[in-house]
Motif scaffolding. Structure first.
Motif, PDB file in Angstrom:
ATOM      1  N   ASP A 173       0.828  -1.195   0.000  1.00 51.84           N
ATOM      2  CA  ASP A 173       0.000   0.000   0.000  1.00 51.84           C
ATOM      3  C   ASP A 173       0.867   1.251   0.000  1.00 51.84           C
ATOM      4  N   LEU A 174       1.842   1.303   0.890  1.00 51.13           N
ATOM      5  CA  LEU A 174       2.715   2.461   0.996  1.00 51.13           C
ATOM      6  C   LEU A 174       3.547   2.634  -0.266  1.00 51.13           C
ATOM      7  N   ALA A 175       4.015   1.535  -0.836  1.00 51.44           N
ATOM      8  CA  ALA A 175       4.838   1.615  -2.045  1.00 51.44           C
ATOM      9  C   ALA A 175       4.083   2.304  -3.170  1.00 51.44           C
ATOM     10  N   LYS A 176       2.842   1.913  -3.384  1.00 49.89           N
ATOM     11  CA  LYS A 176       2.109   2.436  -4.532  1.00 49.89           C
ATOM     12  C   LYS A 176       1.561   3.840  -4.295  1.00 49.89           C
ATOM     13  N   VAL A 177       1.116   4.113  -3.083  1.00 49.49           N
ATOM     14  CA  VAL A 177       0.645   5.459  -2.783  1.00 49.49           C
ATOM     15  C   VAL A 177       1.810   6.443  -2.802  1.00 49.49           C
ATOM     16  N   SER A 178       2.967   6.021  -2.324  1.00 50.09           N
ATOM     17  CA  SER A 178       4.129   6.907  -2.264  1.00 50.09           C
ATOM     18  C   SER A 178       4.576   7.372  -3.642  1.00 50.09           C
ATOM     19  N   VAL A 179       4.506   6.508  -4.633  1.00 52.37           N
ATOM     20  CA  VAL A 179       4.940   6.890  -5.973  1.00 52.37           C
ATOM     21  C   VAL A 179       4.047   7.994  -6.536  1.00 52.37           C
ATOM     22  N   THR A 180       2.750   7.894  -6.277  1.00 51.02           N
ATOM     23  CA  THR A 180       1.842   8.943  -6.735  1.00 51.02           C
ATOM     24  C   THR A 180       2.154  10.272  -6.066  1.00 51.02           C
ATOM     25  N   ARG A 181       2.370  10.244  -4.763  1.00 51.91           N
ATOM     26  CA  ARG A 181       2.720  11.466  -4.042  1.00 51.91           C
ATOM     27  C   ARG A 181       4.058  12.012  -4.522  1.00 51.91           C
ATOM     28  N   MET A 182       4.984  11.110  -4.819  1.00 49.45           N
ATOM     29  CA  MET A 182       6.293  11.514  -5.308  1.00 49.45           C
ATOM     30  C   MET A 182       6.157  12.298  -6.608  1.00 49.45           C
ATOM     31  N   ALA A 183       5.310  11.824  -7.501  1.00 48.15           N
ATOM     32  CA  ALA A 183       5.096  12.519  -8.772  1.00 48.15           C
ATOM     33  C   ALA A 183       4.536  13.909  -8.533  1.00 48.15           C
ATOM     34  N   TRP A 184       3.613  14.033  -7.571  1.00 46.70           N
ATOM     35  CA  TRP A 184       3.041  15.338  -7.251  1.00 46.70           C
ATOM     36  C   TRP A 184       4.118  16.275  -6.686  1.00 46.70           C
ATOM     37  N   ALA A 185       4.964  15.739  -5.820  1.00 51.26           N
ATOM     38  CA  ALA A 185       6.029  16.545  -5.224  1.00 51.26           C
ATOM     39  C   ALA A 185       7.014  17.016  -6.297  1.00 51.26           C
ATOM     40  N   ALA A 187       6.372  17.526  -9.300  1.00 52.12           N
ATOM     41  CA  ALA A 187       5.680  18.506 -10.134  1.00 52.12           C
ATOM     42  C   ALA A 187       5.896  19.921  -9.619  1.00 52.12           C
ATOM     43  N   GLN A 188       5.933  20.071  -8.310  1.00 50.78           N
ATOM     44  CA  GLN A 188       6.142  21.396  -7.729  1.00 50.78           C
ATOM     45  C   GLN A 188       7.541  21.920  -8.064  1.00 50.78           C
ATOM     46  N   ASP A 189       8.510  21.039  -8.080  1.00 49.53           N
ATOM     47  CA  ASP A 189       9.888  21.444  -8.360  1.00 49.53           C
ATOM     48  C   ASP A 189      10.147  21.633  -9.848  1.00 49.53           C
ATOM     49  N   LEU A 190       9.451  20.866 -10.688  1.00 51.96           N
ATOM     50  CA  LEU A 190       9.721  20.903 -12.119  1.00 51.96           C
ATOM     51  C   LEU A 190       9.007  22.036 -12.840  1.00 51.96           C
ATOM     52  N   ALA A 191       7.861  22.446 -12.317  1.00 52.60           N
ATOM     53  CA  ALA A 191       7.059  23.466 -13.004  1.00 52.60           C
ATOM     54  C   ALA A 191       7.852  24.735 -13.336  1.00 52.60           C
ATOM     55  N   PRO A 192       8.661  25.264 -12.417  1.00 55.16           N
ATOM     56  CA  PRO A 192       9.411  26.481 -12.755  1.00 55.16           C
ATOM     57  C   PRO A 192      10.414  26.288 -13.891  1.00 55.16           C
ATOM     58  N   HIS A 193      10.723  25.039 -14.214  1.00 53.17           N
ATOM     59  CA  HIS A 193      11.678  24.743 -15.282  1.00 53.17           C
ATOM     60  C   HIS A 193      10.976  24.343 -16.579  1.00 53.17           C
ATOM     61  N   GLY A 194       9.666  24.460 -16.607  1.00 53.26           N
ATOM     62  CA  GLY A 194       8.922  24.117 -17.812  1.00 53.26           C
ATOM     63  C   GLY A 194       8.804  22.634 -18.057  1.00 53.26           C
ATOM     64  N   ALA A 195       8.960  21.835 -17.018  1.00 43.81           N
ATOM     65  CA  ALA A 195       8.842  20.380 -17.133  1.00 43.81           C
ATOM     66  C   ALA A 195       7.594  19.906 -16.408  1.00 43.81           C
ATOM     67  N   THR A 196       7.162  18.693 -16.747  1.00 47.56           N
ATOM     68  CA  THR A 196       5.920  18.135 -16.231  1.00 47.56           C
ATOM     69  C   THR A 196       6.171  16.798 -15.567  1.00 47.56           C
ATOM     70  N   SER A 197       5.551  16.584 -14.415  1.00 48.94           N
ATOM     71  CA  SER A 197       5.634  15.312 -13.698  1.00 48.94           C
ATOM     72  C   SER A 197       4.235  14.767 -13.474  1.00 48.94           C
ATOM     73  N   ILE A 198       4.037  13.490 -13.802  1.00 49.21           N
ATOM     74  CA  ILE A 198       2.743  12.843 -13.559  1.00 49.21           C
ATOM     75  C   ILE A 198       2.980  11.429 -13.025  1.00 49.21           C
ATOM     76  N   SER A 199       1.982  10.890 -12.347  1.00 45.59           N
ATOM     77  CA  SER A 199       2.003   9.464 -12.031  1.00 45.59           C
ATOM     78  C   SER A 199       1.042   8.777 -12.983  1.00 45.59           C
ATOM     79  N   LEU A 200       1.383   7.567 -13.376  1.00 45.11           N
ATOM     80  CA  LEU A 200       0.606   6.851 -14.384  1.00 45.11           C
ATOM     81  C   LEU A 200       0.458   5.389 -13.991  1.00 45.11           C
ATOM     82  N   THR A 201      -0.761   4.894 -14.060  1.00 43.14           N
ATOM     83  CA  THR A 201      -1.008   3.484 -13.805  1.00 43.14           C
ATOM     84  C   THR A 201      -1.575   2.811 -15.044  1.00 43.14           C
ATOM     85  N   PRO A 202      -1.067   1.640 -15.386  1.00 40.97           N
ATOM     86  CA  PRO A 202      -1.767   0.841 -16.390  1.00 40.97           C
ATOM     87  C   PRO A 202      -3.021   0.259 -15.753  1.00 40.97           C
TER      88      PRO A 202
END
Length: 302
Positions: A173-185, A187-202
């Motif tokens: 549970d923690l492994a999979k939820v953490s990756v989604t939160r990681m992508a969100w985090a 995103a905050q750092d990448l936005a000022p550089h014009g880059a995009t971060s997302i989490s994606l599940t098949p």
């Protein structure tokens, strides 16, 4: 859609979703570095036949350029050397896909923390979380040197689904939820550089291991629905690969920054299909499938 001239790193591309993503990026013309621990003659503890060389060959066969590099993403120095090599050979990195996993043989179904093997649980967290952070640490400085970069953190389950569904054990549970939160985090750092971060599940992925578990191949996978009818909502690894390609070629990519996305959901937006022309969307149906008697998790996608 073309990614000609673009450079991607798919970390964890030996099999499953990682292989499917690498292949589809290659089909769009990208140069794709594919990493993992299993090479010809030197398999990982999975002891499976898939190798990163095979993945690279599939990338090249479809029009891209596949480059296989054996890397253990828990070893920081090895990841640093990988990124240094990409910089030296290509001078850029446009797409980073963190699909490193390796936990299929470590989690135990429906076990509370005091019953789950502790060593295996902690190893799973290292493989699922530490590897992603180590890779991001070394690779993102190169990715942000040009605007428009894309970071894809691959996980299992949308944020909406995982928010109120218990995923097997505290470790998984923690492994999979953490990756989604990681992508969100990120995103905050990448936005000022014009880059995009997302989490994606098949969705329900017909990976090599999943097909083997059901006793079928990709050619006759529908035979498995005789025992598990809900397998009909499954998808090939190439489907999530097409989702990544659609994102990477979207001129308005930044609209997705920080979001939790799924292959099926993106197919509705971009209009791509799976290899057979279908458009599966497993996460729209998983709660109903569970209510109908399917086991309480759909783990094994990766």
């Amino acid at each position: 859609m073309t990614l000609r001239g673009k450079v991607a790193l798919v970390a964890g591309a030996t099999r499953g979703a990682g292989r499917g993503i690498a292949v589809e990026l290659g089909a769009a013309g990208a140069t794709v570095y594919v990493t993992g621990r299993s090479t010809r003659g030197h398999p990982s503890e999975y002891a499976r036949p898939e190798t990163i060389e095979e993945t690279a060959e599939l990338v090249s066969a479809l029009g891209g350029k596949g480059i296989a590099v054996q890397v253990d993403h828990l070893i920081s120095e090895d990841v640093r050397k990988l990124v240094d090599r990409i910089r030296a050979e290509q001078g850029r990195l446009d797409i980073l896909v963190n699909d490193i996993w390796g936990g299929e043989k470590l989690f135990e179904w429906n076990k509370p923390v005091w019953q789950h093997n502790l060593e295996n649980g902690l190893r799973m967290l290292r493989l699922a979380i530490d590897t992603h952070l180590i890779t991001a640490h070394h690779a993102l400085p190169l990715l942000i040197e040009r605007p428009g970069g894309l970071l894809v953190e691959v996980t299992d389950g949308t944020s909406e689904y995982n928010a109120d569904h218990y995923r097997l054990s505290p470790f998984y549970d923690l492994a999979k939820v953490s990756v989604t939160r990681m992508a969100w985090a990120h995103a905050q750092d990448l936005a000022p550089h014009g880059a995009t971060s997302i989490s994606l599940t098949p969705g329900w992925l017909r990976s090599e291991m999943m097909l083997e578990a059901f006793g079928v191949t990709e050619d006759n996978w529908r035979d498995a629905t005789a025992k598990v009818p809900h397998f009909i909502i499954s998808e090939t690894p190439r489907f999530v690969g097409r989702a990544v390609t659609a994102l990477a070629t979207d001129a308005d990519l930044s609209r997705w920054n920080g979001q939790s996305l799924s292959s099926g959901g993106l197919a509705r937006v971009y209009g791509f299909t799976d290899l057979d022309g279908s458009r599966p969307d497993a996460w729209r149906y998983v709660p109903e499938v569970q209510d109908a008697g399917k086991p309480a998790d759909t783990t094994g996608y990766r």
